[in-house]
Design a protein around this motif. Structure first.
Motif, short mmCIF file in Angstrom:
data_model
loop_
_atom_site.label_atom_id
_atom_site.label_comp_id
_atom_site.label_asym_id
_atom_site.label_seq_id
_atom_site.Cartn_x
_atom_site.Cartn_y
_atom_site.Cartn_z
N GLY A 1 0.80 -1.22 0.00
CA GLY A 1 0.00 0.00 0.00
C GLY A 1 0.83 1.27 0.00
O GLY A 1 0.34 2.33 -0.38
N SER A 2 2.08 1.17 0.43
CA SER A 2 2.95 2.35 0.44
C SER A 2 3.35 2.74 -0.98
O SER A 2 3.23 3.91 -1.38
CB SER A 2 4.22 2.08 1.26
OG SER A 2 3.89 1.72 2.57
N VAL A 3 3.79 1.76 -1.74
CA VAL A 3 4.22 2.09 -3.12
C VAL A 3 3.02 2.47 -3.99
O VAL A 3 3.18 3.19 -4.99
CB VAL A 3 5.02 0.95 -3.78
CG1 VAL A 3 6.26 0.62 -2.97
CG2 VAL A 3 4.20 -0.29 -4.04
N GLU B 1 -7.06 9.26 -2.58
CA GLU B 1 -7.79 8.67 -1.45
C GLU B 1 -7.06 7.44 -0.95
O GLU B 1 -7.05 6.40 -1.61
CB GLU B 1 -9.21 8.30 -1.92
CG GLU B 1 -10.10 7.82 -0.79
CD GLU B 1 -11.50 7.45 -1.26
OE1 GLU B 1 -11.78 7.51 -2.49
OE2 GLU B 1 -12.33 7.08 -0.41
N ASP B 2 -6.45 7.55 0.22
CA ASP B 2 -5.77 6.39 0.80
C ASP B 2 -6.80 5.63 1.63
O ASP B 2 -7.14 6.01 2.75
CB ASP B 2 -4.59 6.85 1.65
CG ASP B 2 -3.84 5.67 2.28
OD1 ASP B 2 -4.31 4.52 2.14
OD2 ASP B 2 -2.79 5.89 2.90
N ALA B 3 -7.28 4.53 1.04
CA ALA B 3 -8.31 3.71 1.69
C ALA B 3 -7.69 2.41 2.20
O ALA B 3 -8.36 1.39 2.31
CB ALA B 3 -9.43 3.44 0.71
N ALA B 4 -6.39 2.47 2.53
CA ALA B 4 -5.65 1.28 2.99
C ALA B 4 -6.37 0.53 4.09
O ALA B 4 -6.36 -0.69 4.14
CB ALA B 4 -4.26 1.70 3.47
N GLU B 5 -7.01 1.31 5.00
CA GLU B 5 -7.61 0.71 6.19
C GLU B 5 -9.12 0.58 6.05
O GLU B 5 -9.81 0.34 7.03
CB GLU B 5 -7.31 1.61 7.40
CG GLU B 5 -5.83 1.87 7.60
CD GLU B 5 -5.55 2.92 8.67
OE1 GLU B 5 -6.50 3.42 9.30
OE2 GLU B 5 -4.36 3.23 8.86
N SER B 6 -9.63 0.77 4.85
CA SER B 6 -11.06 1.02 4.71
C SER B 6 -11.73 0.07 3.71
O SER B 6 -12.65 0.45 3.01
CB SER B 6 -11.22 2.49 4.27
OG SER B 6 -12.51 2.94 4.50
C1 LIG Z 1 -3.41 4.57 5.95
C2 LIG Z 1 -2.34 3.69 5.45
N1 LIG Z 1 -1.74 3.98 4.28
C3 LIG Z 1 -0.77 3.21 3.78
C4 LIG Z 1 -0.35 2.08 4.43
C5 LIG Z 1 0.80 1.31 3.87
O1 LIG Z 1 0.46 0.05 3.47
P1 LIG Z 1 1.57 -1.12 3.36
O2 LIG Z 1 1.89 -1.54 4.75
O3 LIG Z 1 0.88 -2.17 2.58
O4 LIG Z 1 2.75 -0.54 2.66
C6 LIG Z 1 -0.96 1.71 5.62
C7 LIG Z 1 -0.52 0.49 6.32
O5 LIG Z 1 -0.97 0.11 7.36
C8 LIG Z 1 -1.96 2.54 6.17
O6 LIG Z 1 -2.54 2.26 7.33
#
Ligand SMILES: Cc1ncc(COP(=O)(O)O)c(C=O)c1O
Length: 371
Positions: free
Chosen positions: A58-60, A154-159
């Motif tokens: 999710g970071s990249v 929109e960072d929906a990583a947790e959603s």
């Molecule tokens: C809001 C949010 N964005 C991005 C990330 C990054 O995801 P990843 O750990 O898959 O790189 C996270 C990871 O927990 C996160 O909570």
């Protein structure tokens, strides 16, 4: 003594093994296997977006999203200070400047009332991050973005599986990103996804994910990309997990309800909101904030709970208090008091999908002991 209750454990007892065996049997273990496109199609359909581009975390996904939007040197992105480093790191790596806003003290999400005053001629985008299970108040974000011609990242990583007024989170962004780390509702071990309705952005992300190889002349490059590919093995897990997303959301909501029942009479802690008028909490994690009457901070509370065999994690530490950004000359004189308080007073308790009612009762009992 009771055994340790971890802060998170994934639930992998659906079709995961079957699909992973398929990868091994067929030999499709790289990013070229069929589960990758299946996962992209099914995940983007679930969120209601046209294109899904699976990546390795999710970071990249955020790095690629910013690059695809053409945001770079000197551009500004308005974003929350209370988030994971991935968001601000991606902005600064692109040469752009993160412009920070504080949190809403009740939802812990970015305070959308601060956004408009931060807009300058260099602002290119608003990055929203849905935090811990409740979405950002999107009405205001969409209105401001439209008014000033700004992009929404929109960072929906947790959603995963969350809705904002009946519209899936992750469907608001010009470009949206997700993470599939094992603490997420849907996991691929490591993994991420970019979603968009814009064909050009989708093509750009696909190219950036794959080193900007060119279809006709593979090893001649017009641009630089990364190897951000997701493997077929990861995607196989993702397809199996996605089949159960509704069930997982329901498990988490039951967890949230149960914890709230168990903890709501402890006066000295703030608990997550069960719902707002625009969304119902999906409890990515169950966070707790110590009120001022508690004579110790979150760090001390977590230490006490570890001694009692309860796993915890601290809340995010705000971006404006990160030594790495101070060294870069960023945010040195900034203060965002709500985020600062959450970082010092907040932490989360075991919140995984495998958590039993009995374990929740043990967590609640140990919490009572430390207060
Ligand atoms: C809001 C949010 N964005 C991005 C990330 C990054 O995801 P990843 O750990 O898959 O790189 C996270 C990871 O927990 C996160 O909570």
């Amino acid at each position: 003594m009771s055994s340790f209750i971890p802060v998170n454990e994934p639930l992998l007892n659906g079709n995961e093994k079957k699909y992973l065996n398929k990868c091994i049997k067929t030999g499709w273990i790289s990013s070229e296997g069929p589960f990758v496109s299946q996962f992209e199609e099914q995940f983007s359909a679930r969120v209601g977006k046209k294109y899904g581009i699976a990546v390795c975390n999710g970071s990249v996904a955020i790095d690629a999203a910013i690059a695809a939007l053409g945001i770079g040197q000197g551009d500004e992105i308005i974003m929350p200070t209370f988030t994971i480093i991935s968001c601000a790191a991606a902005v600064t790596r692109a040469g752009a400047v993160p412009v920070l806003v504080d949190c809403n003290p009740i939802t812990w999400n970015m305070n959308v009332n601060e956004i408009e005053s931060k807009i300058t001629p260099r602002t290119k985008a608003i990055m929203v991050v849905h935090i811990y299970g409740l979405p950002v108040y999107m009405d205001s974000v969409v209105k401001i973005a439209n008014k000033y011609g700004l992009k929404i990242i929109e960072d929906a990583a947790e959603s995963h599986g969350q809705f904002y007024k009946n519209k899936p989170t992750g469907s608001f962004g010009d470009i949206s990103t997700f993470s599939f780390y094992p603490n997420k509702h849907v996991t691929t071990g490591e993994g991420g996804m970019i979603l968009t309705d814009d064909e050009n952005l989708a093509e750009k992300c696909k190219s950036l994910r794959n080193l900007c190889f060119q279809p006709q002349r593979r090893f001649i490059h017009e641009e630089l990309g990364w190897n951000f590919r997701m493997s077929n093995i990861q995607a196989a897990l993702g397809v199996a997990q996605l089949e159960r997303l509704d069930e997982f959301v329901s498990i988490k909501r039951n967890m949230g309800k149960k914890y709230t029942e168990l903890l709501s009479d402890i006066d000295c802690i703030e608990l997550p909101l069960a719902k707002t008028d625009y969304a119902e909490n999906i409890y990515w994690v169950y966070g707790i904030v110590l009120k001022e009457s508690v004579p110790f901070d979150a760090e001390e509370a977590m230490k006490k709970l570890t001694e009692k065999n309860i796993g915890t994690r601290p809340f995010f530490w705000p971006m404006h208090e990160q030594p790495v950004f101070h060294k870069m000359g960023l945010f040195n004189d900034e203060s965002h008091p709500v985020a600062e308080r959450l970082a010092r007073r907040g932490f989360y308790i075991p919140s995984g999908l495998t958590l039993t009612e009995d374990q929740m009762e043990q967590v609640a009992a140990k919490l009572r002991e430390i207060f």
